[in-house]
Motif scaffolding. Structure first.
Motif, PDB file in Angstrom:
ATOM      1  N   MET A 117      11.150  70.381 -58.557  1.00  0.00           N
ATOM      2  CA  MET A 117      10.013  69.479 -58.571  1.00  0.00           C
ATOM      3  C   MET A 117       9.562  69.192 -59.999  1.00  0.00           C
ATOM      4  N   GLY A 118      10.017  69.966 -60.964  1.00  0.00           N
ATOM      5  CA  GLY A 118       9.684  69.676 -62.350  1.00  0.00           C
ATOM      6  C   GLY A 118       8.279  70.051 -62.772  1.00  0.00           C
ATOM      7  N   ILE A 119       7.663  70.994 -62.093  1.00  0.00           N
ATOM      8  CA  ILE A 119       6.333  71.455 -62.492  1.00  0.00           C
ATOM      9  C   ILE A 119       6.471  72.183 -63.822  1.00  0.00           C
ATOM     10  N   VAL A 120       5.813  71.661 -64.848  1.00  0.00           N
ATOM     11  CA  VAL A 120       5.997  72.169 -66.204  1.00  0.00           C
ATOM     12  C   VAL A 120       5.410  73.560 -66.382  1.00  0.00           C
ATOM     13  N   GLU A 121       4.264  73.822 -65.753  1.00  0.00           N
ATOM     14  CA  GLU A 121       3.607  75.117 -65.932  1.00  0.00           C
ATOM     15  C   GLU A 121       2.769  75.424 -64.700  1.00  0.00           C
ATOM     16  N   TYR A 122       2.796  76.676 -64.274  1.00  0.00           N
ATOM     17  CA  TYR A 122       1.878  77.107 -63.227  1.00  0.00           C
ATOM     18  C   TYR A 122       1.412  78.523 -63.522  1.00  0.00           C
ATOM     19  N   TRP A 123       0.225  78.832 -63.007  1.00  0.00           N
ATOM     20  CA  TRP A 123      -0.415  80.130 -63.253  1.00  0.00           C
ATOM     21  C   TRP A 123      -0.567  80.877 -61.938  1.00  0.00           C
TER      22      TRP A 123
ATOM     23  N   PHE B  81       6.320  92.290 -60.229  1.00  0.00           N
ATOM     24  CA  PHE B  81       5.677  91.109 -60.789  1.00  0.00           C
ATOM     25  C   PHE B  81       4.584  91.433 -61.792  1.00  0.00           C
ATOM     26  N   ILE B  82       3.834  92.524 -61.588  1.00  0.00           N
ATOM     27  CA  ILE B  82       2.709  92.811 -62.496  1.00  0.00           C
ATOM     28  C   ILE B  82       2.813  94.152 -63.202  1.00  0.00           C
ATOM     29  N   GLY B  83       3.894  94.880 -62.986  1.00  0.00           N
ATOM     30  CA  GLY B  83       4.102  96.136 -63.704  1.00  0.00           C
ATOM     31  C   GLY B  83       3.692  97.353 -62.909  1.00  0.00           C
ATOM     32  N   ASN B  84       4.069  98.520 -63.410  1.00  0.00           N
ATOM     33  CA  ASN B  84       3.822  99.782 -62.713  1.00  0.00           C
ATOM     34  C   ASN B  84       2.378 100.234 -62.755  1.00  0.00           C
ATOM     35  N   LEU B  85       1.604  99.770 -63.723  1.00  0.00           N
ATOM     36  CA  LEU B  85       0.203 100.193 -63.791  1.00  0.00           C
ATOM     37  C   LEU B  85      -0.703  99.358 -62.900  1.00  0.00           C
ATOM     38  N   LYS B  86      -0.147  98.367 -62.217  1.00  0.00           N
ATOM     39  CA  LYS B  86      -0.886  97.501 -61.296  1.00  0.00           C
ATOM     40  C   LYS B  86      -2.323  97.260 -61.753  1.00  0.00           C
ATOM     41  N   GLN B  87      -2.476  96.372 -62.679  1.00  0.00           N
ATOM     42  CA  GLN B  87      -3.800  95.975 -63.147  1.00  0.00           C
ATOM     43  C   GLN B  87      -3.910  94.460 -63.073  1.00  0.00           C
ATOM     44  N   PRO B  88      -5.134  93.931 -63.027  1.00  0.00           N
ATOM     45  CA  PRO B  88      -5.296  92.483 -62.952  1.00  0.00           C
ATOM     46  C   PRO B  88      -4.465  91.784 -64.032  1.00  0.00           C
ATOM     47  N   THR B  89      -3.751  90.752 -63.612  1.00  0.00           N
ATOM     48  CA  THR B  89      -2.786  90.100 -64.490  1.00  0.00           C
ATOM     49  C   THR B  89      -2.799  88.597 -64.265  1.00  0.00           C
ATOM     50  N   ILE B  90      -2.721  87.851 -65.349  1.00  0.00           N
ATOM     51  CA  ILE B  90      -2.495  86.414 -65.284  1.00  0.00           C
ATOM     52  C   ILE B  90      -1.065  86.185 -65.734  1.00  0.00           C
ATOM     53  N   SER B  91      -0.282  85.570 -64.868  1.00  0.00           N
ATOM     54  CA  SER B  91       1.107  85.242 -65.186  1.00  0.00           C
ATOM     55  C   SER B  91       1.204  83.732 -65.336  1.00  0.00           C
ATOM     56  N   ILE B  92       1.694  83.293 -66.486  1.00  0.00           N
ATOM     57  CA  ILE B  92       1.876  81.869 -66.727  1.00  0.00           C
ATOM     58  C   ILE B  92       3.377  81.603 -66.791  1.00  0.00           C
ATOM     59  N   TYR B  93       3.831  80.751 -65.883  1.00  0.00           N
ATOM     60  CA  TYR B  93       5.236  80.373 -65.808  1.00  0.00           C
ATOM     61  C   TYR B  93       5.399  78.991 -66.425  1.00  0.00           C
ATOM     62  N   HIS B  94       6.288  78.886 -67.412  1.00  0.00           N
ATOM     63  CA  HIS B  94       6.511  77.639 -68.130  1.00  0.00           C
ATOM     64  C   HIS B  94       7.977  77.253 -67.995  1.00  0.00           C
ATOM     65  N   LEU B  95       8.215  75.997 -67.608  1.00  0.00           N
ATOM     66  CA  LEU B  95       9.572  75.509 -67.378  1.00  0.00           C
ATOM     67  C   LEU B  95      10.256  75.190 -68.705  1.00  0.00           C
ATOM     68  N   ILE B  96      11.363  75.894 -68.976  1.00  0.00           N
ATOM     69  CA  ILE B  96      12.154  75.677 -70.183  1.00  0.00           C
ATOM     70  C   ILE B  96      13.618  75.572 -69.760  1.00  0.00           C
ATOM     71  N   ASP B  97      14.237  74.439 -70.051  1.00  0.00           N
ATOM     72  CA  ASP B  97      15.651  74.215 -69.696  1.00  0.00           C
ATOM     73  C   ASP B  97      15.929  74.527 -68.232  1.00  0.00           C
ATOM     74  N   GLU B  98      15.067  74.031 -67.354  1.00  0.00           N
ATOM     75  CA  GLU B  98      15.209  74.158 -65.903  1.00  0.00           C
ATOM     76  C   GLU B  98      15.071  75.582 -65.368  1.00  0.00           C
ATOM     77  N   GLU B  99      14.517  76.494 -66.178  1.00  0.00           N
ATOM     78  CA  GLU B  99      14.215  77.857 -65.721  1.00  0.00           C
ATOM     79  C   GLU B  99      12.808  78.222 -66.150  1.00  0.00           C
ATOM     80  N   TYR B 100      12.143  79.012 -65.328  1.00  0.00           N
ATOM     81  CA  TYR B 100      10.781  79.432 -65.654  1.00  0.00           C
ATOM     82  C   TYR B 100      10.791  80.696 -66.499  1.00  0.00           C
TER      83      TYR B 100
END
Length: 69
Positions: free
Chosen positions: A1-7, A19-38
């Motif tokens: 779909m070509g979504i450039v960035e999602y949070w 997805f958020i690590g072994n310490l499981k703490q509040p996390t913001i993950s920002i995914y940015h599309l670069i060369d058809e991969e996030y």
């Protein structure tokens, strides 16, 4: 779909450890599309959010987590 960035804002640290690590703490993950991969960047606590789509953004992860409190 070509979504450039999602949070994903996991304010309750409910995401899996893969997805958020072994310490499981509040996390913001920002995914940015670069060369058809996030590519993911993660932010916690007082990390300054860095977003390629919003370079003027000046917020920490904690500011976002506590915005609705």
């Amino acid at each position: 779909m070509g979504i450039v960035e999602y949070w994903i804002v996991d304010y309750a640290a409910l995401g899996g450890r893969a997805f958020i690590g072994n310490l499981k703490q509040p996390t913001i993950s920002i995914y940015h599309l670069i060369d058809e991969e996030y590519q993911v960047s993660q932010f916690r606590d007082n990390d300054l959010i860095i977003s390629p789509s919003w370079p003027e953004l000046n917020l920490t992860a904690n500011q976002i987590f506590t915005a609705g409190v």
